[in-house]
Design an enzyme around this catalytic site. Structure first.
Site, PDB file in Angstrom:
ATOM      1  N   CYS A   5       0.836  -1.200   0.000  1.00  0.00           N
ATOM      2  CA  CYS A   5       0.000   0.000   0.000  1.00  0.00           C
ATOM      3  C   CYS A   5       0.873   1.254   0.000  1.00  0.00           C
ATOM      4  O   CYS A   5       1.802   1.359   0.800  1.00  0.00           O
ATOM      5  CB  CYS A   5      -0.882  -0.016   1.233  1.00  0.00           C
ATOM      6  SG  CYS A   5      -1.867   1.463   1.405  1.00  0.00           S
ATOM      7  N   CYS A  48      -0.589   5.807   7.216  1.00  0.00           N
ATOM      8  CA  CYS A  48      -1.910   5.382   7.689  1.00  0.00           C
ATOM      9  C   CYS A  48      -1.770   4.508   8.924  1.00  0.00           C
ATOM     10  O   CYS A  48      -0.851   3.728   9.047  1.00  0.00           O
ATOM     11  CB  CYS A  48      -2.602   4.617   6.571  1.00  0.00           C
ATOM     12  SG  CYS A  48      -4.102   3.778   7.059  1.00  0.00           S
ATOM     13  N   CYS A  85      -3.057  -0.504   9.075  1.00  0.00           N
ATOM     14  CA  CYS A  85      -2.275  -1.746   9.084  1.00  0.00           C
ATOM     15  C   CYS A  85      -0.950  -1.458   9.790  1.00  0.00           C
ATOM     16  O   CYS A  85      -0.425  -0.363   9.692  1.00  0.00           O
ATOM     17  CB  CYS A  85      -1.912  -2.190   7.667  1.00  0.00           C
ATOM     18  SG  CYS A  85      -3.313  -2.609   6.628  1.00  0.00           S
ATOM     19  N   CYS A 131      -7.967   1.010  -0.528  1.00  0.00           N
ATOM     20  CA  CYS A 131      -7.464   0.316   0.637  1.00  0.00           C
ATOM     21  C   CYS A 131      -7.373  -1.158   0.310  1.00  0.00           C
ATOM     22  O   CYS A 131      -8.351  -1.781  -0.070  1.00  0.00           O
ATOM     23  CB  CYS A 131      -8.381   0.560   1.821  1.00  0.00           C
ATOM     24  SG  CYS A 131      -7.858  -0.361   3.275  1.00  0.00           S
ATOM     25  N   GLN A 171     -18.673  -9.374  12.524  1.00  0.00           N
ATOM     26  CA  GLN A 171     -17.244  -9.578  12.260  1.00  0.00           C
ATOM     27  C   GLN A 171     -16.872  -8.958  10.915  1.00  0.00           C
ATOM     28  O   GLN A 171     -17.621  -9.103   9.944  1.00  0.00           O
ATOM     29  CB  GLN A 171     -16.911 -11.067  12.255  1.00  0.00           C
ATOM     30  CG  GLN A 171     -16.907 -11.703  13.637  1.00  0.00           C
ATOM     31  CD  GLN A 171     -15.741 -11.246  14.504  1.00  0.00           C
ATOM     32  OE1 GLN A 171     -14.930 -10.400  14.123  1.00  0.00           O
ATOM     33  NE2 GLN A 171     -15.670 -11.797  15.694  1.00  0.00           N
ATOM     34  N   TYR A 229     -22.490 -11.989  25.068  1.00  0.00           N
ATOM     35  CA  TYR A 229     -21.954 -10.960  24.159  1.00  0.00           C
ATOM     36  C   TYR A 229     -22.295 -11.387  22.723  1.00  0.00           C
ATOM     37  O   TYR A 229     -21.416 -11.495  21.877  1.00  0.00           O
ATOM     38  CB  TYR A 229     -20.443 -10.809  24.300  1.00  0.00           C
ATOM     39  CG  TYR A 229     -19.923 -10.599  25.704  1.00  0.00           C
ATOM     40  CD1 TYR A 229     -19.780  -9.308  26.230  1.00  0.00           C
ATOM     41  CD2 TYR A 229     -19.550 -11.675  26.495  1.00  0.00           C
ATOM     42  CE1 TYR A 229     -19.282  -9.124  27.511  1.00  0.00           C
ATOM     43  CE2 TYR A 229     -19.062 -11.494  27.776  1.00  0.00           C
ATOM     44  CZ  TYR A 229     -18.907 -10.213  28.280  1.00  0.00           C
ATOM     45  OH  TYR A 229     -18.403 -10.035  29.539  1.00  0.00           O
ATOM     46  N   GLU A 287     -26.850  -9.551  25.145  1.00  0.00           N
ATOM     47  CA  GLU A 287     -26.081  -8.519  24.430  1.00  0.00           C
ATOM     48  C   GLU A 287     -26.563  -7.158  24.927  1.00  0.00           C
ATOM     49  O   GLU A 287     -27.755  -6.976  25.196  1.00  0.00           O
ATOM     50  CB  GLU A 287     -26.343  -8.698  22.912  1.00  0.00           C
ATOM     51  CG  GLU A 287     -26.131  -7.492  22.035  1.00  0.00           C
ATOM     52  CD  GLU A 287     -24.679  -7.032  21.943  1.00  0.00           C
ATOM     53  OE1 GLU A 287     -23.781  -7.880  21.807  1.00  0.00           O
ATOM     54  OE2 GLU A 287     -24.472  -5.805  22.014  1.00  0.00           O
ATOM     55  N   ASP A 339     -17.936 -14.151  24.022  1.00  0.00           N
ATOM     56  CA  ASP A 339     -17.189 -13.468  22.961  1.00  0.00           C
ATOM     57  C   ASP A 339     -17.142 -11.976  23.289  1.00  0.00           C
ATOM     58  O   ASP A 339     -17.766 -11.165  22.637  1.00  0.00           O
ATOM     59  CB  ASP A 339     -17.917 -13.707  21.616  1.00  0.00           C
ATOM     60  CG  ASP A 339     -17.167 -13.102  20.436  1.00  0.00           C
ATOM     61  OD1 ASP A 339     -16.036 -12.618  20.619  1.00  0.00           O
ATOM     62  OD2 ASP A 339     -17.736 -13.097  19.332  1.00  0.00           O
ATOM     63  N   CYS A 397     -10.817 -11.416  21.180  1.00  0.00           N
ATOM     64  CA  CYS A 397     -10.084 -10.594  20.217  1.00  0.00           C
ATOM     65  C   CYS A 397      -8.882  -9.943  20.893  1.00  0.00           C
ATOM     66  O   CYS A 397      -8.264  -9.045  20.335  1.00  0.00           O
ATOM     67  CB  CYS A 397     -10.994  -9.550  19.595  1.00  0.00           C
ATOM     68  SG  CYS A 397     -11.815  -8.509  20.797  1.00  0.00           S
TER      69      CYS A 397
HETATM   70  N1  SAH Z   1     -20.575 -12.764  19.217  1.00  0.00           N
HETATM   71  C1  SAH Z   1     -20.840 -11.697  18.297  1.00  0.00           C
HETATM   72  C2  SAH Z   1     -20.397 -10.319  18.815  1.00  0.00           C
HETATM   73  C3  SAH Z   1     -19.048 -10.210  19.418  1.00  0.00           C
HETATM   74  S1  SAH Z   1     -18.448  -8.567  19.691  1.00  0.00           S
HETATM   75  C4  SAH Z   1     -20.242 -11.991  16.942  1.00  0.00           C
HETATM   76  O1  SAH Z   1     -19.432 -12.901  16.793  1.00  0.00           O
HETATM   77  O2  SAH Z   1     -20.609 -11.332  15.981  1.00  0.00           O
HETATM   78  C5  SAH Z   1     -18.822  -8.261  21.341  1.00  0.00           C
HETATM   79  C6  SAH Z   1     -20.256  -7.854  21.587  1.00  0.00           C
HETATM   80  O3  SAH Z   1     -20.414  -7.612  22.980  1.00  0.00           O
HETATM   81  C7  SAH Z   1     -20.700  -6.582  20.890  1.00  0.00           C
HETATM   82  O4  SAH Z   1     -21.893  -6.836  20.186  1.00  0.00           O
HETATM   83  C8  SAH Z   1     -20.962  -5.589  22.051  1.00  0.00           C
HETATM   84  O5  SAH Z   1     -22.050  -4.716  21.779  1.00  0.00           O
HETATM   85  C9  SAH Z   1     -21.292  -6.529  23.187  1.00  0.00           C
HETATM   86  N2  SAH Z   1     -21.042  -6.063  24.539  1.00  0.00           N
HETATM   87  C10 SAH Z   1     -20.067  -5.248  25.002  1.00  0.00           C
HETATM   88  N3  SAH Z   1     -20.110  -5.164  26.339  1.00  0.00           N
HETATM   89  C11 SAH Z   1     -21.135  -5.955  26.755  1.00  0.00           C
HETATM   90  C12 SAH Z   1     -21.682  -6.285  28.039  1.00  0.00           C
HETATM   91  N4  SAH Z   1     -21.155  -5.794  29.156  1.00  0.00           N
HETATM   92  N5  SAH Z   1     -22.729  -7.127  28.082  1.00  0.00           N
HETATM   93  C13 SAH Z   1     -23.257  -7.655  26.954  1.00  0.00           C
HETATM   94  N6  SAH Z   1     -22.785  -7.360  25.724  1.00  0.00           N
HETATM   95  C14 SAH Z   1     -21.740  -6.532  25.613  1.00  0.00           C
END
Ligand code: SAH
Length: 466
Positions: free
Chosen positions: A78, A84, A87, A165, A289, A318, A339, A387, A414
């Site tokens: 790039c 930037c 990356c 990009c 994602q 989550y 969520e 997650d 992550c």
């Molecule tokens: N499992 C989903 C999202 C993962 S990202 C996927 O794979 O697509 C993490 C998520 O947690 C986001 O949607 C965010 O809004 C949510 N989040 C963040 N803090 C939180 C909390 N304290 N309780 C519940 N959800 C939460």
């Protein structure tokens, strides 16, 4: 004990061997045991640097000349890689990026969690690690009467103009170029962050990888949007696959891209995409994602570890728009999701419907508040998937999860640092993992995703929580 003086001063020119890499991708070397971070240098390189900043325990230096280069060094593809901030690793060959990420995960477990026994599997990478992102966010600004749109230079709010990009899907690139052109043609004033004045702050674009549906979100500093009709006509004409145009109203001084209020200007207000056999509706505020090809790889790793046989109860904590829970639903008896973003939960419910899934339900709320309640109510899932965002799981959530006595807890992360921290907490409560599978969802950046399955250690008793 007397603080040792740093062995370097700002302005010093020294030669240094790089023997490590920080988690953000900077080269790391030592001068008499004192740590020096050298951006853009790689392990195995010998570089002449000029020292920039010196702190008590480390310094930053800039490369002036490479005396020896690493065999893993490649030319960044790039043209704005140096400026930037998007990356960080384009100068490192892709297989070496994967090895670096594997090391980073292993380091987190040994250094943060003090766990040596956890095996880190090789990172699952992409065959073609570019043009993978389905979402782009581009800030606008004014510069001497001209509208500029682009990327923030690393660590600043200076805008580097957008050309294209290499990690974005081509549709996102083309859509952003169309928006920039139209905004200029119609003289829609850009937002000026320093003065908190002007109108157009960001454009966010999302493309459904499989459906090719495109959503354009125009983030404005207030409800006004001049020449709206003309803007929509031109977008419709120039953006193939356009499914939604949304105005997001964001009148506050803030670093977040989106404000609270959305107005659908054109189309349905969301897009659809699919992961494996499951279709998803995605709204502007909902998390999805960013690398859909690798998301299938990730969710398959989750599915394999969940090892469902058809009758199990699964908790998806989550859950975002319900992605993981709905992906697992075909093998489960019941799915419960939680969520905190209301719009995401609305999407999750509609997504269940969209896929004819009647045994999944979703609740809005903080997972660390809802899960203890579920545990109190006697809900006993067989499998819990978590997650969380980068900061990891709240301790109350881990405590509630353990109290529910699941057969397995699958942790999708992550951020290896918080995964390792939480793994240590889980181990204290009798839930252990012996391997971690990293998946590269973000090629050329320093980010890495991981999946780990925790099971109850033989012979450990569950704390009764009293
Ligand atoms: N499992 C989903 C999202 C993962 S990202 C996927 O794979 O697509 C993490 C998520 O947690 C986001 O949607 C965010 O809004 C949510 N989040 C963040 N803090 C939180 C909390 N304290 N309780 C519940 N959800 C939460």
């Amino acid at each position: 004990m007397k603080q040792r003086q740093p062995p370097v001063d700002p302005g010093d020119r020294i030669t240094i061997d790089i023997d490590n890499q920080s988690h953000t991708g900077d080269g790391v070397g030592k001068v008499n045991g004192f740590t020096v971070f050298v951006p853009s240098a790689l392990p195995g390189e010998r570089v002449r640097v000029q020292v920039q900043k010196v702190k008590k325990t480390y310094a930053h230096a800039r490369v002036e000349e490479w005396e020896e280069t690493s065999p893993d060094r490649v030319d960044p593809f790039c043209p704005i890689f140096e400026q930037c901030g998007g990356c960080q690793l384009q100068h490192l060959a892709y297989p070496a990026q994967l090895r670096m990420k594997e090391r980073q995960v292993a380091d987190s477990f040994s250094r943060i969690a003090g766990m040596e026994g956890v095996k880190v599997l090789p990172v699952m990478g992409m065959e073609q690690p570019w043009h993978y992102r389905n979402k782009a966010q581009v800030p606008f600004s004014g510069r001497r009467g001209e509208t500029v749109a682009g990327f923030y230079a690393a660590g600043t709010h200076e805008i580097v103009p957008y050309e294209s990009c290499f990690i974005q899907q081509e549709t996102n690139d083309q859509t952003i170029q169309a928006v920039i052109d139209i905004v200029r043609e119609l003289d829609i004033p850009p937002y000026e962050e320093r003065l908190h004045r002007g109108l157009l702050r960001h454009v966010m674009v999302r493309t459904g990888k499989r459906t090719k549906e495109v959503m354009v979100v125009l983030v404005t500093n207030g409800p006004r949007l001049p020449r709206k009709r003309e803007l929509l006509t031109r977008l419709e004409k120039r953006v193939p696959g356009l499914a939604s145009v949304v105005q997001n109203i964001h009148p506050r001084r803030s670093n977040t891209v989106l404000g609270k209020e959305n107005r659908v200007l054109w189309g349905k207000g969301w897009i659809e995409d699919a992961i494996g056999p499951v279709r998803f509706r995605i709204s502007p505020h909902s998390f999805f994602q960013v690398n859909p090809d690798q998301t299938v790889v990730l969710y398959e790793e989750v599915r394999r570890r969940a090892a469902l046989t058809g009758g199990e109860t699964v908790v998806d904590a989550y859950c975002g728009i319900g992605t993981i829970g709905l992906y697992l639903a075909r093998d489960a008896g019941r799915v419960l999701g939680v969520e905190s973003v209301e719009q995401a939960v609305e999407d999750a419910r509609l997504n269940a419907e969209l896929n004819g899934i009647i045994h999944a339900s979703f609740e809005v709320g903080a997972a660390e508040e809802i899960m203890p309640r579920w545990a109190d109510e006697g809900i006993r899932p067989d499998v819990i998937v978590v997650d969380p965002p980068r900061k990891g799981c709240a301790p109350e959530l881990l405590e509630a999860a353990v109290r529910m006595e699941p057969e397995r807890l699958i942790y999708v992360s992550c951020n290896p640092a918080t995964l390792a921290r939480d793994a240590a907490i889980l181990a204290d409560q009798g839930y252990v993992t012996n391997e971690v599978q990293p998946v590269d969802l973000f090629p050329h950046t320093h980010h890495v995703e991981c999946v780990a399955a925790f099971t109850r250690e033989e012979g450990s008793s569950i704390p009764d929580g009293s």
